[in-house]
Scaffold this motif. Sequence first.
Motif, PDB file in Angstrom:
ATOM      1  N   VAL A  23      53.404  97.192  56.950  1.00  0.00           N
ATOM      2  CA  VAL A  23      52.135  96.959  57.668  1.00  0.00           C
ATOM      3  C   VAL A  23      51.007  97.798  57.083  1.00  0.00           C
ATOM      4  O   VAL A  23      49.912  97.291  56.818  1.00  0.00           O
ATOM      5  CB  VAL A  23      52.290  97.280  59.172  1.00  0.00           C
ATOM      6  CG1 VAL A  23      50.943  97.100  59.893  1.00  0.00           C
ATOM      7  CG2 VAL A  23      53.354  96.404  59.804  1.00  0.00           C
ATOM      8  N   VAL A  24      51.259  99.085  56.873  1.00  0.00           N
ATOM      9  CA  VAL A  24      50.216 100.019  56.431  1.00  0.00           C
ATOM     10  C   VAL A  24      50.345 100.300  54.934  1.00  0.00           C
ATOM     11  O   VAL A  24      51.418 100.689  54.454  1.00  0.00           O
ATOM     12  CB  VAL A  24      50.284 101.338  57.216  1.00  0.00           C
ATOM     13  CG1 VAL A  24      49.167 102.282  56.778  1.00  0.00           C
ATOM     14  CG2 VAL A  24      50.197 101.070  58.716  1.00  0.00           C
ATOM     15  N   VAL A  71      44.157  93.091  49.484  1.00  0.00           N
ATOM     16  CA  VAL A  71      45.313  93.481  50.297  1.00  0.00           C
ATOM     17  C   VAL A  71      45.005  93.297  51.782  1.00  0.00           C
ATOM     18  O   VAL A  71      45.834  92.804  52.551  1.00  0.00           O
ATOM     19  CB  VAL A  71      45.731  94.932  49.991  1.00  0.00           C
ATOM     20  CG1 VAL A  71      46.959  95.321  50.810  1.00  0.00           C
ATOM     21  CG2 VAL A  71      46.033  95.094  48.504  1.00  0.00           C
ATOM     22  N   VAL A  72      43.802  93.679  52.181  1.00  0.00           N
ATOM     23  CA  VAL A  72      43.367  93.465  53.569  1.00  0.00           C
ATOM     24  C   VAL A  72      43.325  91.971  53.874  1.00  0.00           C
ATOM     25  O   VAL A  72      43.788  91.523  54.936  1.00  0.00           O
ATOM     26  CB  VAL A  72      41.982  94.098  53.814  1.00  0.00           C
ATOM     27  CG1 VAL A  72      41.399  93.610  55.146  1.00  0.00           C
ATOM     28  CG2 VAL A  72      42.087  95.609  53.819  1.00  0.00           C
ATOM     29  N   GLU A  73      42.773  91.203  52.956  1.00  0.00           N
ATOM     30  CA  GLU A  73      42.669  89.757  53.166  1.00  0.00           C
ATOM     31  C   GLU A  73      44.038  89.085  53.244  1.00  0.00           C
ATOM     32  O   GLU A  73      44.168  88.005  53.821  1.00  0.00           O
ATOM     33  CB  GLU A  73      41.829  89.132  52.051  1.00  0.00           C
ATOM     34  CG  GLU A  73      40.358  89.522  52.125  1.00  0.00           C
ATOM     35  CD  GLU A  73      39.523  88.943  51.005  1.00  0.00           C
ATOM     36  OE1 GLU A  73      40.113  88.484  50.002  1.00  0.00           O
ATOM     37  OE2 GLU A  73      38.279  88.946  51.133  1.00  0.00           O
ATOM     38  N   ALA A  74      45.060  89.734  52.677  1.00  0.00           N
ATOM     39  CA  ALA A  74      46.421  89.187  52.749  1.00  0.00           C
ATOM     40  C   ALA A  74      47.089  89.514  54.081  1.00  0.00           C
ATOM     41  O   ALA A  74      48.197  89.032  54.349  1.00  0.00           O
ATOM     42  CB  ALA A  74      47.259  89.724  51.601  1.00  0.00           C
ATOM     43  N   GLY A  75      46.424  90.339  54.902  1.00  0.00           N
ATOM     44  CA  GLY A  75      46.948  90.598  56.241  1.00  0.00           C
ATOM     45  C   GLY A  75      47.549  91.972  56.470  1.00  0.00           C
ATOM     46  O   GLY A  75      48.329  92.170  57.400  1.00  0.00           O
ATOM     47  N   TYR A 117      48.869  90.900  59.887  1.00  0.00           N
ATOM     48  CA  TYR A 117      47.594  90.471  60.460  1.00  0.00           C
ATOM     49  C   TYR A 117      47.101  89.147  59.866  1.00  0.00           C
ATOM     50  O   TYR A 117      45.941  88.790  60.052  1.00  0.00           O
ATOM     51  CB  TYR A 117      46.549  91.569  60.267  1.00  0.00           C
ATOM     52  CG  TYR A 117      46.975  92.874  60.909  1.00  0.00           C
ATOM     53  CD1 TYR A 117      46.989  93.011  62.301  1.00  0.00           C
ATOM     54  CD2 TYR A 117      47.402  93.944  60.131  1.00  0.00           C
ATOM     55  CE1 TYR A 117      47.411  94.198  62.889  1.00  0.00           C
ATOM     56  CE2 TYR A 117      47.820  95.133  60.720  1.00  0.00           C
ATOM     57  CZ  TYR A 117      47.826  95.252  62.093  1.00  0.00           C
ATOM     58  OH  TYR A 117      48.253  96.420  62.682  1.00  0.00           O
ATOM     59  N   SER A 118      47.971  88.446  59.182  1.00  0.00           N
ATOM     60  CA  SER A 118      47.633  87.131  58.640  1.00  0.00           C
ATOM     61  C   SER A 118      48.250  86.044  59.511  1.00  0.00           C
ATOM     62  O   SER A 118      49.362  86.207  60.041  1.00  0.00           O
ATOM     63  CB  SER A 118      48.159  86.984  57.207  1.00  0.00           C
ATOM     64  OG  SER A 118      48.071  85.647  56.766  1.00  0.00           O
ATOM     65  N   ALA A 120      55.603  82.943  57.485  1.00  0.00           N
ATOM     66  CA  ALA A 120      55.719  81.501  57.263  1.00  0.00           C
ATOM     67  C   ALA A 120      55.327  81.080  55.856  1.00  0.00           C
ATOM     68  O   ALA A 120      55.297  79.890  55.556  1.00  0.00           O
ATOM     69  CB  ALA A 120      54.849  80.753  58.285  1.00  0.00           C
ATOM     70  N   ASP A 121      55.012  82.047  54.991  1.00  0.00           N
ATOM     71  CA  ASP A 121      54.527  81.697  53.653  1.00  0.00           C
ATOM     72  C   ASP A 121      55.588  81.877  52.568  1.00  0.00           C
ATOM     73  O   ASP A 121      55.294  81.735  51.383  1.00  0.00           O
ATOM     74  CB  ASP A 121      53.299  82.537  53.297  1.00  0.00           C
ATOM     75  CG  ASP A 121      53.637  84.016  53.128  1.00  0.00           C
ATOM     76  OD1 ASP A 121      54.599  84.487  53.786  1.00  0.00           O
ATOM     77  OD2 ASP A 121      52.962  84.710  52.360  1.00  0.00           O
TER      78      ASP A 121
END
Length: 226
Positions: free
Chosen positions: A38-39, A66-70, A204-205, A210-211
């Motif tokens: 997570v972090v 990395v943030v955009e990936a969740g 957070y994605s 599911a990917d």
Amino acid sequence: MKKSVIFTVAVALAAFLFASCGTTKNAAFPKMYEEDPVVMLVMPPINNSSAADAKDYFYTTMNVPVVEAGYYVLPPAMTMATLQRESAYDSEMFIDGDLKKFGSLFGADVAIFTIIKSWDKSLVGSKIVIEIEYIFKSTKTNEILYHRDAKITCDTSTGVSTNSLLGTLVVAVADAIKTAASDYVPVAVKCNNAALTDLPAGKYSAKHGADGVEKAMSENVKLSAK
């Protein structure tokens, strides 16, 4: 006989199509899904290129994809200040060592190491060719969860076209100037976005968990970014 030939051709075609499809994220990065971090802690890049300023500028851009990936990425400014205070600015000292201390100090699940292997500007071709190695290591097990060695060609041309010889020369000069003056930050952003496009989705994605069936790039890739 004809059926046998048809069957053989069909099997060969299926094998070709399967091979051409590459692998899935689940198969390429199983440990990312098993550990489900997570972090993220972005470590200062290891700069082996001739571009002296690449390290600091590249560091400021790593958190975005990395943030955009969740994932939750520890704030770069705060992290850098802490690392400098703890005499941990040189990632070369830690990349092959025990990372549990970073998990304890920052609460990070993963330490992200990057090695800038080359950062070459080609004034004639209006492009910057960069080779970056990305290594995501668990602070719990010290294992590599995600690895990518990417050689990325960034187009820095003005995008202007002309039919005259004089116009072509003018555009060539403009492209050369633009390439020479190219800011590290936007180029680094393009590189990271291209190289980390198959990073498994974080907590957070909306795609988290599911990917795994999505396609993954190979470990060593050559990419283009505009």
